[in-house]
Every structure is written in C-alpha cells, then in structure tokens.
Design a protein around this motif. Sequence first.
Motif, PDB file in Angstrom:
ATOM      1  N   LEU A 156       0.848  -1.182  -0.052  1.00 22.80           N
ATOM      2  CA  LEU A 156       0.055  -0.335   0.104  1.00 22.80           C
ATOM      3  C   LEU A 156       1.042   1.168  -0.066  1.00 22.80           C
ATOM      4  N   ALA A 157       1.800   1.182   0.870  1.00 25.74           N
ATOM      5  CA  ALA A 157       2.910   2.609   0.860  1.00 25.74           C
ATOM      6  C   ALA A 157       3.449   2.641  -0.324  1.00 25.74           C
ATOM      7  N   ARG A 158       3.990   1.533  -1.114  1.00 25.85           N
ATOM      8  CA  ARG A 158       4.588   1.649  -2.398  1.00 25.85           C
ATOM      9  C   ARG A 158       3.468   1.921  -3.589  1.00 25.85           C
ATOM     10  N   TYR A 159       2.183   1.810  -3.570  1.00 26.59           N
ATOM     11  CA  TYR A 159       1.439   2.204  -4.433  1.00 26.59           C
ATOM     12  C   TYR A 159       1.177   3.687  -4.108  1.00 26.59           C
ATOM     13  N   ASP A 160       1.117   4.017  -2.959  1.00 24.31           N
ATOM     14  CA  ASP A 160       0.912   5.657  -2.819  1.00 24.31           C
ATOM     15  C   ASP A 160       2.220   6.390  -3.200  1.00 24.31           C
ATOM     16  N   LEU A 161       3.319   5.943  -2.947  1.00 24.15           N
ATOM     17  CA  LEU A 161       4.460   6.596  -3.603  1.00 24.15           C
ATOM     18  C   LEU A 161       4.321   6.806  -5.020  1.00 24.15           C
ATOM     19  N   GLU A 162       4.064   5.862  -5.565  1.00 21.01           N
ATOM     20  CA  GLU A 162       4.099   5.402  -7.205  1.00 21.01           C
ATOM     21  C   GLU A 162       2.887   6.092  -7.639  1.00 21.01           C
ATOM     22  N   GLN A 163       1.743   6.633  -6.822  1.00 15.89           N
ATOM     23  CA  GLN A 163       0.616   7.239  -7.189  1.00 15.89           C
ATOM     24  C   GLN A 163      -0.266   6.434  -8.221  1.00 15.89           C
ATOM     25  N   LYS A 164      -0.162   4.725  -7.706  1.00 20.58           N
ATOM     26  CA  LYS A 164      -0.897   3.988  -8.442  1.00 20.58           C
ATOM     27  C   LYS A 164      -2.145   3.947  -7.828  1.00 20.58           C
ATOM     28  N   PRO A 165      -3.252   3.482  -8.430  1.00 21.40           N
ATOM     29  CA  PRO A 165      -4.444   3.478  -8.091  1.00 21.40           C
ATOM     30  C   PRO A 165      -4.733   2.305  -6.992  1.00 21.40           C
ATOM     31  N   LEU A 166      -5.542   2.759  -5.786  1.00 20.86           N
ATOM     32  CA  LEU A 166      -5.122   1.730  -4.787  1.00 20.86           C
ATOM     33  C   LEU A 166      -6.418   0.449  -5.003  1.00 20.86           C
ATOM     34  N   LEU A 167      -7.183   0.653  -6.123  1.00 25.07           N
ATOM     35  CA  LEU A 167      -8.161  -0.469  -6.531  1.00 25.07           C
ATOM     36  C   LEU A 167      -7.278  -1.551  -7.200  1.00 25.07           C
ATOM     37  N   GLU A 168      -6.065  -1.249  -7.689  1.00 25.46           N
ATOM     38  CA  GLU A 168      -5.142  -2.414  -8.319  1.00 25.46           C
ATOM     39  C   GLU A 168      -4.254  -2.844  -7.341  1.00 25.46           C
ATOM     40  N   LEU A 169      -4.486  -2.767  -6.107  1.00 26.04           N
ATOM     41  CA  LEU A 169      -3.696  -3.492  -4.947  1.00 26.04           C
ATOM     42  C   LEU A 169      -4.067  -4.966  -5.386  1.00 26.04           C
ATOM     43  N   PRO A 170      -3.042  -5.790  -5.127  1.00 27.09           N
ATOM     44  CA  PRO A 170      -3.043  -7.156  -5.213  1.00 27.09           C
ATOM     45  C   PRO A 170      -4.222  -7.758  -4.218  1.00 27.09           C
ATOM     46  N   ASP A 171      -4.846  -8.793  -4.437  1.00 31.20           N
ATOM     47  CA  ASP A 171      -5.618  -9.370  -3.430  1.00 31.20           C
ATOM     48  C   ASP A 171      -4.881 -10.126  -2.131  1.00 31.20           C
ATOM     49  N   ASP A 172      -3.459 -10.463  -2.214  1.00 31.73           N
ATOM     50  CA  ASP A 172      -2.840 -10.981  -1.244  1.00 31.73           C
ATOM     51  C   ASP A 172      -2.382  -9.662  -0.411  1.00 31.73           C
ATOM     52  N   SER A 173      -2.607  -8.517  -0.616  1.00 25.94           N
ATOM     53  CA  SER A 173      -2.287  -7.259   0.228  1.00 25.94           C
ATOM     54  C   SER A 173      -2.908  -7.408   1.450  1.00 25.94           C
ATOM     55  N   ALA A 174      -2.174  -7.368   2.799  1.00 22.61           N
ATOM     56  CA  ALA A 174      -2.625  -7.403   3.986  1.00 22.61           C
ATOM     57  C   ALA A 174      -3.660  -6.432   4.033  1.00 22.61           C
ATOM     58  N   ALA A 175      -3.802  -5.230   3.484  1.00 19.01           N
ATOM     59  CA  ALA A 175      -4.607  -4.183   3.726  1.00 19.01           C
ATOM     60  C   ALA A 175      -5.902  -4.513   3.246  1.00 19.01           C
TER      61      ALA A 175
END
Length: 185
Positions: free
Chosen positions: A146-165
Amino acid sequence: GMTKEAYLEYQLNTAVTEGRNLDLITMGRGEGPECYCYPNTVIRRLIDSWSKNYDYVVIDNEAGMEHLSRRTTQNIDEMLIVSDYTIKGLRAAARIIELIRELALTVRRQSVLINTAPVQLELLFREEMERLGIVPAAIIPQDMTLARYDLEQKPLLELPDDSAAVMAMNTLLERLLNRPAAVIK
C-alpha cells in the motif's frame, strides 16, 4: 433566472461522474471562514434524495467532527470511524462516538477501524482502547505494498488480492454487510 438552490442543485448534479457499477461525486472544501449552513442544507437534502436510487452510498468525509455538527451526514446505516495507530487518534474516535450521542444523530451502526497498525499492538495502545471502550471492528495492518502504491501514485483499486490491507478490508466488508443493525442514540 434561477434560484440559488436550483443553481446549487444543478451544479451538484453535473458534478456526478457515472460509471458502470459506481457513480462518484467529489466535492472540495469551502473557501474561507463563511457559514456553509445553506449549502449544507441543500447537500443534505440532495444526498437524502439521491440515496434512494442506490443500494449503497459512501460518504468519505474529511478527518474531524465538523460534518457531524453540520449534520451533513445523518440517517447513517454504518459509520466507519477511522483512527490511525496513535493515542490521539483513539481519543478522537472516542470523541466522535460521544458526539454522535450528544447530537442524537441517527446512526444504526458504528465501527472503529485502526489503520496502519503493527501486527502486535503495544500494551499502552491496548490499555487506552480498553479505557475508552473501543473494540475495533478491524485493524488494518501496515502494508508496504500500500505504501509503495501511494508513493508511485498507483490506484489503490489495483492493489493485489494478497495485500494485507486488502485482505483486512475484505474481511471487514463481508462482516459489515452481513451483520444485523442496532440503532445507536
């Protein structure tokens, strides 16, 4: 040739972005220290009217309590009160719960979420939760993805299903959508 109310309602209607399974309206903060009583009244009425057309309406308010005292959020099925992993955050969550009661807002259910928490909560943090009577509905763990996606300004909806969050949120949503309501006054 239009009243202020009609103009504001028109502007809000044009601000809605319609999608296949989701409609979205984003609204910024007001400018300056003026009173927003009139726009808040119109917004509240529109939200009440629009909500009849949807199975779910999600309102993401700014951190703080002003939206409660302004009563722009009322007749709520589920209020998610999000705290970060700090004592100040826990106390703010407890104050929000107290304010809901003081204002006699209609909130059927309320759930406290602790965000970005370590796997093992510190003893002082757990003691403060107990002292405040807070039993979190979910603890969203620190998640480097999640922190990496935020830094890279990637959409959080694209987080992988195995992300803890993502896994923690999925568990919470399943529980929220299937649990019975209990009115809180």
